[in-house]
Write an enzyme that holds these catalytic residues in place. Structure first.
Site: not given
Ligand code: NDP
Ligand code: OXD
Length: 310
Positions: A225, A273
């Site tokens: 993001r 995106h």
């Molecule tokens: P998850 O919720 O499965 O994973 C998030 C990860 O971030 C976890 O490992 C979590 O830690 C870690 N995290 C959260 N807060 C912190 C922090 N303060 N410090 C360190 N680590 C942190 O999300 P996804 O993997 O499914 O997706 C990740 C992101 O990808 C989404 O939120 C979205 O923004 C983005 N995305 C973008 C897309 C695109 O097309 N560009 C498509 C889909 C998603 P912990 O494991 O310890 O909870």
């Molecule tokens: C999602 C994205 O969050 O597309 O699924 O970024």
């Protein structure tokens, strides 16, 4: 009894979702009406995209859950009218798409493809890249997508580290966590992949101080993001070459404004995106499984922790 499933996303998405969603819900054994048109007090489940016109959930008096079509929930998690369980999107198509996009862009930078493909005409200038075994890649965020990407990169042979909020164990990946682990993660990140959610705790994870901790010439790849990066710190770091390139798929403002300096910067690649799409064929299966669970009284999958914001 027939279950009413309300499709609350942009109208142009409905033709793409209608049949996959209806088929998946039927295959899950649920008798359902699935439609973008319901009186709110008749709705049992809300299939939701945060850019939908629906922003007030109070009229949905009998609904059992909001099933988000996106993985990221920053556009809904703070909605004070939402007291229902909120599930986010985790699906195999989304994960596979992210693996392919991330590995492709890591490989571009690792292999120096731009140099060799676009090299000055007539100049034969071989410069072999290191092998993946000698390249450190750090994935910031070891959730559904980060873990899958980290493991795919490890399969290529990269030295992969990952950083998360809580402690993790992922085969083939050196797992770091929390504020203490961040320093190590930054110091190793010759190529940094950002797959953190957008929360108050992750805003400006990469800022002037943390960018300075990365190795000289590091590359940043951000499909996570926009707010994960302080743009005003990244631009000067790109100008000096301390960060040699940033491939950015997500931005604070989307679409990225036409006059944003990222468009013209020679060390920035902008993608719109598209790192991973939510594809109806696969995401409908996740939605259907959660409706089945809701009807069977089983816990929903992929519930969002409102206090953490993801
Ligand atoms: P998850 O919720 O499965 O994973 C998030 C990860 O971030 C976890 O490992 C979590 O830690 C870690 N995290 C959260 N807060 C912190 C922090 N303060 N410090 C360190 N680590 C942190 O999300 P996804 O993997 O499914 O997706 C990740 C992101 O990808 C989404 O939120 C979205 O923004 C983005 N995305 C973008 C897309 C695109 O097309 N560009 C498509 C889909 C998603 P912990 O494991 O310890 O909870
Ligand atoms: C999602 C994205 O969050 O597309 O699924 O970024």
């Amino acid at each position: 009894m027939t279950v009413n499933v309300f499709f609350a996303a942009k109208a142009e998405r409905w033709p793409h979702y209608e049949m996959p969603l209806k088929d998946a819900i039927k295959s899950a054994g649920i008798d359902a009406d699935v439609s973008p048109d319901f009186a709110p007090d008749q709705v049992d489940y809300i299939v939701y995209a945060p850019n939908s016109d629906v922003q007030d959930f109070t009229p949905f008096t009998r609904a059992k859950a909001v099933l988000n079509l996106w993985a990221g929930v920053e556009g809904i998690v703070g909605n004070k009218t939402l007291t229902l369980p909120l599930a986010r999107m985790v699906d195999s198509g989304l994960t596979q798409g992210m693996i392919e996009w991330v590995c492709g862009h890591v490989m571009r930078h690792h292999l120096g493809m731009d140099t060799h493909i676009k090299g000055d005409a007539g100049v034969w200038a071989p410069s072999a890249p290191p092998l993946s075994w000698d390249r450190n890649v750090v994935v910031f965020g070891l959730g559904e997508l980060g873990t899958a990407c980290a493991q795919a990169l490890a399969q290529f042979g990269f030295n992969v580290s990952g950083w998360s909020r809580s402690a993790k164990s992922v085969q083939g990946v050196d797992c770091l966590h929390g504020p203490d682990g961040l320093n190590d993660a930054l110091a190793r990140a010759e190529i940094a992949v950002l797959l953190l959610p957008d929360t108050p705790a992750t805003t400006n994870t990469l800022n002037a101080k943390t960018l300075a901790q990365m190795p000289a010439g590091a590359v940043i790849i951000n499909p996570g993001r926009g707010p994960l990066i302080d743009d005003d710190a990244l631009l000067p770091a790109l100008d000096t070459g301390h960060i040699s390139h940033a491939t950015l798929d997500t931005f604070r403002v989307e679409p990225l404004p036409k006059d944003h300096p990222y468009w013209a910067h020679p060390s920035v690649t902008v993608t719109p995106h598209i790192a991973a799409e939510t594809r109806p064929k696969y995401s409908s299966l996740t939605i259907a499984e959660n409706i089945r669970r809701g009807e069977a009284g089983e816990p929903f999958l992929h519930l969002v922790d409102r206090s953490l914001g993801y």
